[in-house]
Design a protein around this motif. Sequence first.
Motif, PDB file in Angstrom:
ATOM      1  N   ASP A 357       0.846  -1.202   0.000  1.00  0.00           N
ATOM      2  CA  ASP A 357       0.000   0.000   0.000  1.00  0.00           C
ATOM      3  C   ASP A 357       0.877   1.245   0.000  1.00  0.00           C
ATOM      4  O   ASP A 357       2.034   1.232  -0.450  1.00  0.00           O
ATOM      5  CB  ASP A 357      -0.966  -0.072   1.205  1.00  0.00           C
ATOM      6  CG  ASP A 357      -2.286   0.652   0.952  1.00  0.00           C
ATOM      7  OD1 ASP A 357      -2.313   1.887   1.124  1.00  0.00           O
ATOM      8  OD2 ASP A 357      -3.275  -0.001   0.569  1.00  0.00           O
ATOM      9  N   ASP A 358       0.354   2.316   0.507  1.00  0.00           N
ATOM     10  CA  ASP A 358       0.975   3.648   0.498  1.00  0.00           C
ATOM     11  C   ASP A 358       2.375   3.625   1.136  1.00  0.00           C
ATOM     12  O   ASP A 358       2.651   2.793   1.997  1.00  0.00           O
ATOM     13  CB  ASP A 358       0.053   4.565   1.325  1.00  0.00           C
ATOM     14  CG  ASP A 358       0.264   6.023   1.030  1.00  0.00           C
ATOM     15  OD1 ASP A 358       1.252   6.371   0.362  1.00  0.00           O
ATOM     16  OD2 ASP A 358      -0.580   6.829   1.474  1.00  0.00           O
ATOM     17  N   LYS A 467      -3.943  -0.683  -6.850  1.00  0.00           N
ATOM     18  CA  LYS A 467      -5.015  -0.139  -6.013  1.00  0.00           C
ATOM     19  C   LYS A 467      -4.991   1.366  -6.264  1.00  0.00           C
ATOM     20  O   LYS A 467      -4.056   2.055  -5.862  1.00  0.00           O
ATOM     21  CB  LYS A 467      -4.753  -0.459  -4.540  1.00  0.00           C
ATOM     22  CG  LYS A 467      -5.730   0.204  -3.582  1.00  0.00           C
ATOM     23  CD  LYS A 467      -5.467  -0.234  -2.147  1.00  0.00           C
ATOM     24  CE  LYS A 467      -6.268   0.610  -1.163  1.00  0.00           C
ATOM     25  NZ  LYS A 467      -5.982   0.234   0.220  1.00  0.00           N
ATOM     26  N   ASP A 539     -12.995   2.117   4.406  1.00  0.00           N
ATOM     27  CA  ASP A 539     -11.805   1.947   5.252  1.00  0.00           C
ATOM     28  C   ASP A 539     -12.166   1.307   6.580  1.00  0.00           C
ATOM     29  O   ASP A 539     -11.288   0.890   7.329  1.00  0.00           O
ATOM     30  CB  ASP A 539     -11.144   3.309   5.520  1.00  0.00           C
ATOM     31  CG  ASP A 539     -10.190   3.712   4.399  1.00  0.00           C
ATOM     32  OD1 ASP A 539     -10.012   2.907   3.459  1.00  0.00           O
ATOM     33  OD2 ASP A 539      -9.628   4.819   4.461  1.00  0.00           O
TER      34      ASP A 539
HETATM   35  C1  GLA Z   1      -6.930   5.425   1.780  1.00  0.00           C
HETATM   36  C2  GLA Z   1      -7.345   3.997   1.498  1.00  0.00           C
HETATM   37  C3  GLA Z   1      -6.648   3.071   2.465  1.00  0.00           C
HETATM   38  C4  GLA Z   1      -5.155   3.250   2.332  1.00  0.00           C
HETATM   39  C5  GLA Z   1      -4.752   4.695   2.547  1.00  0.00           C
HETATM   40  C6  GLA Z   1      -3.287   4.922   2.218  1.00  0.00           C
HETATM   41  O1  GLA Z   1      -7.430   5.847   3.014  1.00  0.00           O
HETATM   42  O2  GLA Z   1      -8.719   3.856   1.545  1.00  0.00           O
HETATM   43  O3  GLA Z   1      -7.010   1.727   2.237  1.00  0.00           O
HETATM   44  O4  GLA Z   1      -4.754   2.820   1.047  1.00  0.00           O
HETATM   45  O5  GLA Z   1      -5.528   5.574   1.727  1.00  0.00           O
HETATM   46  O6  GLA Z   1      -2.895   6.212   2.417  1.00  0.00           O
END
Ligand code: GLA
Length: 731
Positions: A357-358, A467, A539
């Motif tokens: 992810d991020d 994603k 989320d």
């Molecule tokens: C959003 C997404 C999360 C995650 C964060 C990362 O909130 O919905 O699942 O990927 O960004 O910063």
Amino acid sequence: MLFAATSRASAQASKANIRYNATTRVFRIDTARTSYIMGVNEADQVQNLYWGHRLPNSDEFATAKSMPGAASFDPPITTTPEEYTGWGGMLYVEPSLKVTFPDGNRDLVLKYVSYKIDGDQLSLLMKDISREVYVTLNYRADGEIGILRRSAEVENRTDGPITIEQVSAATWNLPRGTDYRLRYLTGRWAGEWTIQQQPIHPGKTILESRRGTTGAQNNPWFAIDHEGDNDSERGGVWFGALGWSGSWQISIEQDMLQQVRVNGGPNSFDFAYRVAKGGKFQTPEFYAGYSDEGIGGASRLLHRYEIDSILPGAPKPKLRPVLYNSWEATGFDVNEAGQMALAEKAASIGVERFVMDDGWFGQRKDDRAGLGDWYVNPQKFPNGLKPLIDKVHSLNMDFGLWVEPEMVNPDSDLYRKHPDWILNFPGRPHTEGRNQLVLNLARPDVRAYVFGFLDKLLTDNQIAFLKWDYNRNWSEPGWPAVPLDEQKDVYVDFTRNLYSILSELRAKHPSVEIESCSGGGSRVDLGIMRLTDEVWPSDNTDAYDRLLIQNGFTYAYSPGVMMAWVTDSPSWANQRALSLEYRFLSSMQGSLGIGANLNKWAPEDFATARKMIAQYKTIRETVQRGELYRLIAPEHGSEQSVTESVARDGHEAVVFAFLHSSNELYPYPRLHLRGLDPDTQYRINVLDGRLASDTPEHASGAYWMDRGIDVDLQGDFRAMTFRLERINGNQ
Ligand code: GLA
């Protein structure tokens, strides 16, 4: 074979049949389940005559006749249920189209000109009474499911530009009736997908987003039925969903004669789109259908349509692999060794896709910096992404990556170089959300940059999945680089460029799959769904909250695209502690993923996860593709929540049952299954949990549906799942 109550429907042919009767000037679109009938009336308006359950071919409709007006105040143009209206004359209901001409004229009156039938598509051409503005109404019918896909194309053949100020993809007219009820979806971050219902009274309800994107406040879906119909599996339901990921609106209006019409398209608030001389404007698509199997049937028709006609790869979109995502485990703190360690653990429980992810790019230590700089962070990944990707592949998983392409942090090289690339009004504040600004994707240079970096990322690395996130909505939606009369084109051009980037990337990298995420479920609609394989509904990963979120989500969208991760307990969202089994069963109702911090798991957690993931793989086709029945919806404070998915070919049904809290010695309600063949024998097989001790090992579909099943669930936050399998030779 489907055993649901489709008998009336299945007797009919499954190809759409479109006919025109030149004598009566009546158009008929017949599908297996529905008839949609329109006529050209004495005023050359196209008028809806019927929309509902399939009628026999022998029923002929008389030539359409406009509604009588009501005195001098409400003339026929306003009371007649027209298929598409221009704002002009004495029209006081919501128009389908409103334009301004360069000479200041704003009157538009559309009349029928001609038609074309091409297989399952009907096109009706309309024209203004004096000016060379043409509108083509397109209807495409799904012969089996009965969903109609409508859009309109506005063509400017005048000798100057015109400005569109309001435009619907379609106007849907309901049969005349006064007891309608509207269902729709509302929400917010971490609380998306709440189902609402209210009676339709004279006046107008607007569902909308003014956010530049779909949003969670409302979702572009509606369903209308009769107020007294309280059986979720019976009664007529008219439903629809708009395929547009920019600001949108759906208006549900009951007029002065108590007729209901629904309009939907880009949001008309602050809207303008300039169509140059000779140019055309194509609206988004607005899909609508009719079910006589209640709201449950309406959802199932939409799910089938999404799988058969909308999703990439339709009618055979790929099943969702079980994925692992690092976000809740590591946040922004990603690096090569840490991700490799998680990948090893994920592979050991049967995960098929590992998603980082991020945090992997630019100077991204937290959410204050780095968005826009899509190079691999050299401190975290000194050798690039390849060692991690190779490791993931060596563990027999494919690799996915998080991106947020339409955004920029002011603290980024990209913003320092191109401060003019954001949406903005000169001299006005740049309002930040999560420390980020929105890039103006309508600009050709921004579009080229975004496509370019994504294309390079996918070319240079073996990435199977993106994603695609979008973590704030618009503010100060200015586009100062173009002439004044084109600046509001941003509402349409931004979204069109998003779609064109997605489709160009998919064409160039056909094996790459994409998830639509927007801080959770803020960009889920049938427009983005044509170009993305799955969506992130919220989320909020609390497994109990998810029951409610998933219940709302599946009114409109298929469980096959609904990603659901098993995360840590207690949940960050509510501090609620839930067993690992409960969390798995909640997520197994959709497309299963794992988002927990596996570094903290005990050996027995790995064993449970391994068992549950293996079970999920045996039922996922039924869960992701099957027919969903809400046996008990987690609504109105219900202590239980039960869903049943029946495989498309009818060979099995999978049931998930949840108990919030036992009280006062009441037993769990008996479950009456649906959608089975009454005369076929099914063997019952518990995957997790316990049935009542007098449950037979096998019985007829009639027994499971009519006598029903008792489950042994007591206590707080308990869950179980079982499966019924058709016994061969008994079909
Ligand atoms: C959003 C997404 C999360 C995650 C964060 C990362 O909130 O919905 O699942 O990927 O960004 O910063």
